[in-house]
Motif scaffolding. Structure first.
Motif, PDB file in Angstrom:
ATOM      1  N   ASP A  61      41.788  25.523  35.105  1.00 41.08           N
ATOM      2  CA  ASP A  61      41.239  25.171  36.413  1.00 41.08           C
ATOM      3  C   ASP A  61      40.959  26.416  37.247  1.00 41.08           C
ATOM      4  O   ASP A  61      40.854  26.348  38.472  1.00 41.08           O
ATOM      5  N   GLY A  62      40.818  27.571  36.573  1.00 36.41           N
ATOM      6  CA  GLY A  62      40.616  28.829  37.276  1.00 36.41           C
ATOM      7  C   GLY A  62      39.212  29.006  37.819  1.00 36.41           C
ATOM      8  O   GLY A  62      38.293  28.230  37.528  1.00 36.41           O
ATOM      9  N   GLN A  63      39.046  30.066  38.613  1.00 38.25           N
ATOM     10  CA  GLN A  63      37.771  30.362  39.258  1.00 38.25           C
ATOM     11  C   GLN A  63      37.294  31.763  38.862  1.00 38.25           C
ATOM     12  O   GLN A  63      38.086  32.705  38.825  1.00 38.25           O
ATOM     13  N   LEU A  64      36.013  31.871  38.592  1.00 36.37           N
ATOM     14  CA  LEU A  64      35.385  33.150  38.275  1.00 36.37           C
ATOM     15  C   LEU A  64      34.509  33.548  39.452  1.00 36.37           C
ATOM     16  O   LEU A  64      33.588  32.828  39.830  1.00 36.37           O
ATOM     17  N   CYS A  65      34.800  34.708  40.037  1.00 37.97           N
ATOM     18  CA  CYS A  65      34.073  35.209  41.210  1.00 37.97           C
ATOM     19  C   CYS A  65      33.223  36.409  40.787  1.00 37.97           C
ATOM     20  O   CYS A  65      33.756  37.418  40.325  1.00 37.97           O
ATOM     21  N   ILE A  66      31.915  36.280  40.966  1.00 42.69           N
ATOM     22  CA  ILE A  66      30.977  37.318  40.521  1.00 42.69           C
ATOM     23  C   ILE A  66      30.096  37.753  41.687  1.00 42.69           C
ATOM     24  O   ILE A  66      29.650  36.923  42.486  1.00 42.69           O
ATOM     25  N   CYS A  91      33.381  27.907  37.378  1.00 43.88           N
ATOM     26  CA  CYS A  91      34.585  27.378  36.748  1.00 43.88           C
ATOM     27  C   CYS A  91      34.266  27.079  35.295  1.00 43.88           C
ATOM     28  O   CYS A  91      33.102  27.093  34.877  1.00 43.88           O
ATOM     29  N   LYS A  92      35.280  26.807  34.519  1.00 42.29           N
ATOM     30  CA  LYS A  92      35.065  26.463  33.117  1.00 42.29           C
ATOM     31  C   LYS A  92      34.406  25.091  33.012  1.00 42.29           C
ATOM     32  O   LYS A  92      34.803  24.151  33.708  1.00 42.29           O
TER      33      LYS A  92
END
Length: 218
Positions: free
Chosen positions: A136-141, A203-204
């Motif tokens: 449930d993680g978040q990817l910040c780009i 997110c995934k």
């Protein structure tokens, strides 16, 4: 065109003493905007990939666990100095973003600012981000991207031969890269130079088959 891990480590070692002069003021607001999109919670474990000299540190919450990695030891050294000056506890290590030395699902948030357009193989970097990110993680780009709807023309591809060698790839498209890596973009905000620089939160993607983003059977 030169675009290898060894070349990036060498050139960023040269850039390190003057990196802040170029990147601090120009990207201060875009960094803040990108990080503001994250749904922060106390106690989160966060990884800054390609963290450079630590210019993201001032804009992070103080009640999280921060890890940082960068390919260039000279950058990591400067990051540690900045963290100490800010009073921020950071576990910082020199590390290749395409081969992260962290367990699967270890982080709640992975931050990748101004790195996807520089990496020799951004798909491998995103695969690693996917691996170390919790379900449930978040990817910040935050980075520069070619328009998703308009493939690069001959002139842009020719210019890219030079820009990739000295600075960055100008032909990469965010949505195809993230989708292929197994991510779904939740927010996409233009933050600098029109739509050239964008801040994305992803997110995934929910599992749809028996394969992972790399096509390996589970």
């Amino acid at each position: 065109m030169i675009n290898t891990t060894r070349w990036n480590r060498w050139r960023y070692s040269l850039y390190a003493p003057v990196y802040d002069v170029v990147a601090e003021r120009a990207f201060r607001r875009p960094r803040r905007q990108a990080l503001a999109q994250v749904r922060w919670q106390s106690g989160m474990r966060v990884l800054l990939v390609g963290a450079g000299t630590g210019l993201d540190l001032p804009w992070l919450p103080r009640d999280i666990e921060v890890h940082a990695s960068d390919l260039c030891p000279a950058m990591v050294k400067r990051l540690k100095v900045r963290a100490n000056h800010l009073g921020v506890d950071v576990e910082a290590r020199a590390m290749d973003a395409e081969q992260l030395d962290y367990p699967d699902g270890y982080f709640d948030v992975v931050v990748m600012h101004l790195i996807l357009a520089v990496m020799p193989q951004p798909d491998r970097g995103l695969a690693e981000a996917y691996r170390v990110l919790a379900g449930d993680g978040q990817l910040c780009i935050m980075d520069k991207f070619q328009d998703d709807e308009r493939p690069s023309g001959v002139l842009r591809r020719s210019l890219n031969l030079a820009t990739t060698t000295i600075a960055t790839d100008i032909t990469r498209q965010a949505t195809p890269l993230l989708t292929k890596a197994g991510f779904v973009i939740e927010q996409d905000t233009a933050v600098l130079m029109g739509k050239v620089f964008r801040a994305l939160l992803a997110c995934k993607a929910p599992p749809t088959s028996s394969t992972d983003p790399a096509g390996v059977l589970r």
